[in-house]
Design a protein around this motif. Structure first.
Motif, short mmCIF file in Angstrom:
data_model
loop_
_atom_site.label_atom_id
_atom_site.label_comp_id
_atom_site.label_asym_id
_atom_site.label_seq_id
_atom_site.Cartn_x
_atom_site.Cartn_y
_atom_site.Cartn_z
N ALA A 100 47.42 5.86 60.93
CA ALA A 100 47.93 6.16 59.59
C ALA A 100 49.33 5.61 59.39
CB ALA A 100 47.91 7.67 59.36
N VAL A 133 49.22 2.01 58.16
CA VAL A 133 48.74 1.74 56.80
C VAL A 133 49.49 2.56 55.76
CG1 VAL A 133 46.44 1.07 57.57
CG2 VAL A 133 46.91 3.47 57.10
N ARG A 161 49.78 -3.83 62.77
CA ARG A 161 48.53 -3.56 62.09
C ARG A 161 47.53 -4.69 62.34
NH1 ARG A 161 50.53 -2.54 57.49
NH2 ARG A 161 50.37 -4.60 56.55
N THR A 206 44.04 -4.15 64.27
CA THR A 206 42.80 -4.51 63.57
C THR A 206 41.98 -5.49 64.39
OG1 THR A 206 43.92 -4.19 61.44
CG2 THR A 206 41.88 -5.45 61.43
N ILE A 223 38.77 4.80 60.11
CA ILE A 223 39.37 4.04 59.00
C ILE A 223 38.72 4.44 57.68
CG2 ILE A 223 39.99 1.73 58.22
CD1 ILE A 223 39.66 0.77 61.06
N LEU A 235 40.49 7.48 56.53
CA LEU A 235 41.78 7.09 55.96
C LEU A 235 41.61 6.57 54.54
CD1 LEU A 235 43.34 5.27 59.06
CD2 LEU A 235 44.22 7.35 57.99
N PHE A 236 40.55 5.79 54.31
CA PHE A 236 40.30 5.26 52.97
C PHE A 236 39.97 6.39 51.99
CE2 PHE A 236 37.26 3.62 49.82
CZ PHE A 236 38.01 2.60 49.27
N ILE A 259 49.61 7.01 52.65
CA ILE A 259 48.64 5.98 53.03
C ILE A 259 48.38 5.08 51.84
CG2 ILE A 259 46.29 5.58 53.81
CD1 ILE A 259 46.43 8.20 55.32
N THR A 292 45.82 -1.42 51.60
CA THR A 292 46.01 -1.81 53.01
C THR A 292 44.88 -1.30 53.88
OG1 THR A 292 48.41 -1.73 52.66
CG2 THR A 292 47.62 -1.76 54.92
N VAL A 293 44.54 -0.02 53.71
CA VAL A 293 43.49 0.54 54.55
C VAL A 293 42.12 -0.04 54.17
CG1 VAL A 293 43.00 2.55 53.10
CG2 VAL A 293 42.67 2.70 55.55
#
Length: 995
Positions: A723, A726, A748, A752, A771, A774-775, A804, A808-809
């Motif tokens: 976190a 992002v 990042r 990734t 992820i 996170l989105f 967040i 980006t995420v």
């Protein structure tokens, strides 16, 4: 009251019916009176307010006897139809289906004894098959009327059942606007034809079986011609006056019935009966007189009949073979005869000057088809056959103003003298009859052929084209260069030393063979060879320092680095072996750091890791190379992380990745301790990768041990770490000038890339779930959440989650999940998550395609039961996915598909489904009713189409309701199986649309 014949001719005939008799006796032709027949019938139906259809679709509507004006118009129409010799083919060309149905019904009602409510009424078509046809044949008008009616029914039945685009016109009457009865009564006519068609087939079959045919038919004099005679208002003739009847050929009537019935049998795919009918047709036609054959030619279309006979493998009579007039037809005839005479066909087409685009494209397709067939050996042809076709097409292209193509130039480069003679002959014929424009175009063609060396300057076409002697000297063909088939970067040196050095440098950059690289480096000087390319860089700053690594070793390691980027692992190992050999034997007098040999051993291990991740099967294909077994590779990897000095960051990451992919969580936790040398010496962004690998290993270890407290702890550690990568750093301007943001971006990217290389199935699903969660937090929209099975592991309620960044995420999630699907393309969880991403971004077409693909994978392409029940531990189609499928179909305008999909839910939203049926849909509409099993939806659809007057769609819905397996009184297992069959059929149709 004066009436102008030009303004309203039908009205003058209404006032004076005897005028029609006067026109016929004065020599009027059938063609001249055809518009009058259409006008009379149109006005007759417009004057009837009650329509002309009974409640029973299998019953003919008889007109009431109180309509005095209509009786005059009806008899005028019958007299005109009799004047046209009752030719059904002629009447169909003039009258639309509703008008012709009314005329034939009036003819049936005009038979003697057909008064209103008569006991022997012919209004009921079901009784027609029970009649004694032999009695009706004498004198014959009754049998002729019924035969005409049923012949028209089977002919119209084939027309309405053939898919075609029907113009939708409003049937609402507007004051002041004249309505068209052909449109007003079209649907009712189709309904009657569909209902009566089975009876018509039986009636015509009975006519052929007993060979019943009328001996005479009514003429135009057989019907009343004056108002005085019609004063009674009766629509039926009291009795036929045999003096007014005209004789007919019985064999002609039987031949027409056999032809129409045979066409209908063929349409219904009853080929045996179709053959029998066509055989009877030819039997009857062989007995016809000349006059009857002329009338038969009007009724029967020879080209269509020939098509039926070919499909049924019946011989086509020579008289019925239609001479082809179009180029396409002539080409097809030639193709059926092994392309005999095709050159003559193309030559005639050139001389006809038909410059249609379709004609030219068809000729070029013919040339390509012939080339393919000759190559495959399907046809045999002479050597100059194809070039002759090419010459004909070249002349056609030139006459259309198109230039000489490169394909034609290549094909005509080495033609034989015979083909060159054909070329000169064809162009010469065209020059003899060409216009001024065509002469200029052909002259340009001759010039191009001479310039390309296809024709010589002494060719007779040069004189025919009118090319002057002075111009001929300029027509020189270009020189032909021999091109080398082998491509190379080497240029001609012309004796210049600089070009020689340039060639050597180019070879140095493009060479990857160890021996060639060493030879070129020694010839150039290793110091100069090292400066050949500024892009030769190694992975660590220490190796890139000048005068630290010998120049030759640096070049070889740079080549290894390039080969790794190209994933050519075997060649990289060969170059690395050469570097080790040079380091051990050939560079004794040069100084190099003591750790360089260990670094090369580490490079060998790194190549093994990369080859294992890439699953390259060609690594061990090079002689002398052996590939480590998986156990040996893991053992060597674990021992290598403990060596001193620490290995390179790339080797550390690949080693941790290899252990994670093998599921050795204990080894990762033990070898990533903070006191390890490579951990202490690591720098960002590699530190983040090492820490992430350690936390993931401990998380997987506790998930296996089912330790909730430790799962929560390490889940939070992994969450906070990712976190942070992002999240934004606030709105204030950074004091370091953006250096921290750049470092976060690099971390990042490294994390990734590391996650994209994970291949362990549970770990891969866990990281994608991380992820995805996170989105979901960044988007904060429950309607578009990405569904994942491991979402409970992650602390989605932290206060720091507000920072967040969604974009980006999302980029990070797309990369990770795309890489995961590339490794596991049949993982339904990953496919559904990718579909959820498309759905969240409102890309409904892609989302619908991926949801269908997910369901196909789960259900073995829709062979298993489809629904929310668990099969093999998972539901093939969850309720949440059904809702999203309905949303996708709705947003794409496919409302009928949305109705079908709404049935997949255990509690369908009927209000929404009914609204979809009422709105305009962009999909197959009623063609998808066969996929609906919910009786409430089908009944609503039938009610809706009934209110709108949509007869065809109502019939389709009613046909689905009549399916026995959908009866609501059936057992639950039967209804469930019927639903599963329709679910699979519908989803397969969706799958065919998307993949």
């Amino acid at each position: 009251m004066s009436v102008d014949d030009g303004d309203s001719p039908w009205f003058s005939y209404l006032l004076d019916p005897s005028k029609l008799t006067a026109d016929i006796e004065s020599g009027a032709t059938v063609t001249s009176l055809q518009p009058l027949l259409l006008d009379l019938l149109s006005n007759l139906l417009n004057n009837q307010t009650a329509g002309f259809f009974a409640d029973n679709p299998q019953e003919l509507w008889y007109a009431k006897n109180e309509e005095r004006k209509c009786s005059v118009l009806r008899n005028l129409c019958l007299r005109l139809a009799a004047f046209s010799s009752w030719s059904l083919g002629t009447l169909e060309k003039v009258l639309p289906s509703p008008l012709l149905l009314y005329l034939l019904t009036a003819l049936v009602q005009a038979q003697p004894g057909q008064e209103e409510e008569a006991m022997n009424s012919l209004a009921s078509t079901i009784r027609h098959t029970e009649l004694d046809l032999k009695d009706l044949a004498i004198p014959g008008p009754s049998l002729q009327a019924l035969t005409l009616l049923h012949r028209w029914v089977v002919r119209t039945f084939m027309v309405i059942r053939t898919p075609m685009r029907t113009e939708r016109t409003s049937t609402v009457m507007v004051p002041g606007v004249r309505r068209d009865p052909a449109v007003m009564y079209r649907d009712q006519t189709h309904t009657l034809v569909s209902a009566v068609a089975p009876t018509s087939i039986k009636f015509l079959q009975a006519v052929l079986d007993i060979e019943a045919s009328p001996t005479s038919v009514p003429s135009h004099s057989s019907f009343p011609a004056t108002v005085a005679v019609l004063s009674t208002g009766s629509y039926s003739v009291p009795s036929w006056d045999t003096s007014t009847l005209m004789p007919c050929d019985p064999k002609l009537e039987l031949a027409l019935a056999a032809h129409d019935l045979g066409c209908c049998y063929f349409f219904c795919e009853d080929y045996d009966r179709a053959k029998s009918c066509f055989s009877k047709y030819f039997t009857y036609t062989s007995q016809l007189s000349v006059a009857s054959k002329q009338q038969l030619d009007v009724e029967v279309e020879k080209a269509r009949l020939a098509g039926y006979l070919i499909c049924l493998d019946l011989p086509v009579p020579e008289d019925d073979v239609v001479e082809q007039t179009s180029l396409a037809g002539k080409i097809i005839v030639s193709a059926n005869n092994q392309y005999d005479g095709i050159n003559k066909v193309l030559e005639e087409d050139n001389l006809s000057r038909d410059q249609k685009e379709a004609s030219t494209s068809g000729r070029e397709l013919l040339e390509l088809e012939l080339r393919e067939k000759i190559t495959q050996g399907k046809i045999t042809a002479a050597r100059d056959f194809l070039p002759s076709i090419l010459v004909q097409n070249m002349v056609r292209r030139t006459l259309r103003g198109l230039p000489l193509s490169s394909r034609v130039k290549r094909s005509l480069t080495n033609i034989t003298e015979k083909v060159r003679g054909v070329l000169e002959d064809q162009v010469g014929k065209m020059l003899a009859v060409a216009t001024d424009r065509e002469s200029k175009l052909l002259k340009c063609l001759v010039v191009d052929l001479v310039v390309e060396g296809i024709l010589g300057q002494k060719s007779k076409l040069v004189n025919l084209a009118g090319i002057a002697q002075a111009e001929r000297a300029k027509l020189l063909p270009p020189p032909k260069f021999k091109m080398s088939a082998k491509q190379s970067f080497v240029m001609e040196t012309f004796g210049l030393e600089k070009i020689t050095k340039l060639n050597t440098s180019l070879q140095m950059m493009s060479a990857f063979s160890p021996g060639q690289v060493v030879t070129l480096a020694n010839s150039m000087g290793v110091r100069g060879a090292r400066k050949t390319s500024s892009r030769w860089m190694l992975e660590t700053e220490q190796l890139n320092r000048p005068n630290l690594v010998p120049d030759l070793i640096f070049i070889l390691l740079a080549k290894v680095n390039q080969l790794k980027k190209m994933k050519r692992w075997s060649e990289a190992r060969l170059v690395l072996d050469k570097a080790q050999q040079e380091l051990r034997g050939g560079l004794k007098n040069e100084r190099f750091p003591p750790w360089l040999g260990g670094h090369m051993e580490g490079e060998h291990l790194l190549l093994e890791h990369l080859a294992a991740v890439d699953k390259d099967e060609t690594v061990s294909s090079v002689p002398g190379q052996t590939q480590l077994s998986p156990d040996e590779l893991l053992s060597r990897t674990a021992s290598w992380l403990s060596v001193e000095p620490p290995p390179t960051p790339a080797l550390v990451e690949s080693s941790l990745l290899a252990l994670l992919n093998a599921g050795d969580w204990e080894a990762v936790g033990r070898l990533s301790h903070p006191n390890m040398g490579y951990v202490v010496s690591s720098r960002p962004p590699h530190t983040s990768v090492i820490l992430l690998a350690r936390n993931l290993a401990f998380l997987m270890l506790n998930l296996r041990a089912n330790n909730p407290q430790m799962i929560k702890k390490f889940g939070r550690d992994v969450w906070e770490m990712v976190a942070q990568l992002v999240s934004n750093g606030g709105t204030k301007r950074p004091k370091d000038g953006g250096a921290a943001a750049g470092l976060v971006s690099r971390e990042r990217a490294a994390v990734t890339a590391f996650l994209c290389q994970l291949a362990h199935e549970p770990l891969k699903r866990l990281t994608t779930s991380l992820i995805a969660s996170l989105f979901n937090v960044a988007r904060d929209d429950p309607n578009t959440d990405i569904l994942s099975p491991d979402s409970a592991v992650w602390p989605t309620g932290l206060a720091t989650n507000q920072a967040i960044q969604e974009r980006t995420v999302e980029d990070m999630l797309t990369q990770v999940i795309t890489s995961a699907i590339a490794k596991s393309p049949k993982d339904p969880t990953l496919l559904r998550m990718l579909a959820d991403i498309q759905f969240a971004n409102s890309r409904y077409s892609s989302a619908l395609s991926l949801y269908v693909e997910t369901t196909a994978v789960k259900s073995d392409f829709f062979q298993l039961e489809l629904g929310s029940s668990l099969i093999l531990g998972m539901a093939t189609l969850e309720e949440s996915v059904v809702g999203r499928l309905v949303t996708c179909a709705r947003e794409l305008g496919r409302l009928t598909q949305a109705v079908v999909l709404s049935q997949f839910s255990q509690e369908p939203n009927y209000a929404q489904a009914f609204k979809f049926l009422e709105d305009r849909s962009l999909d197959g509409s009623d063609s998808l009713y066969g996929c609906i099993w919910d009786m409430a939806v089908l009944e609503f659809a039938m009610s809706l189409h009934t209110k709108r007057g949509e007869v065809a769609r109502r019939r389709e819905a009613l046909h689905c309701i009549w399916q026995l397996e959908l009866n609501t009184n059936n057992d639950e297992e039967i209804i469930k199986e019927a639903a599963n069959v329709r679910k699979a059929m519908f989803l397969r149709s969706l799958a065919m649309q998307f993949f």
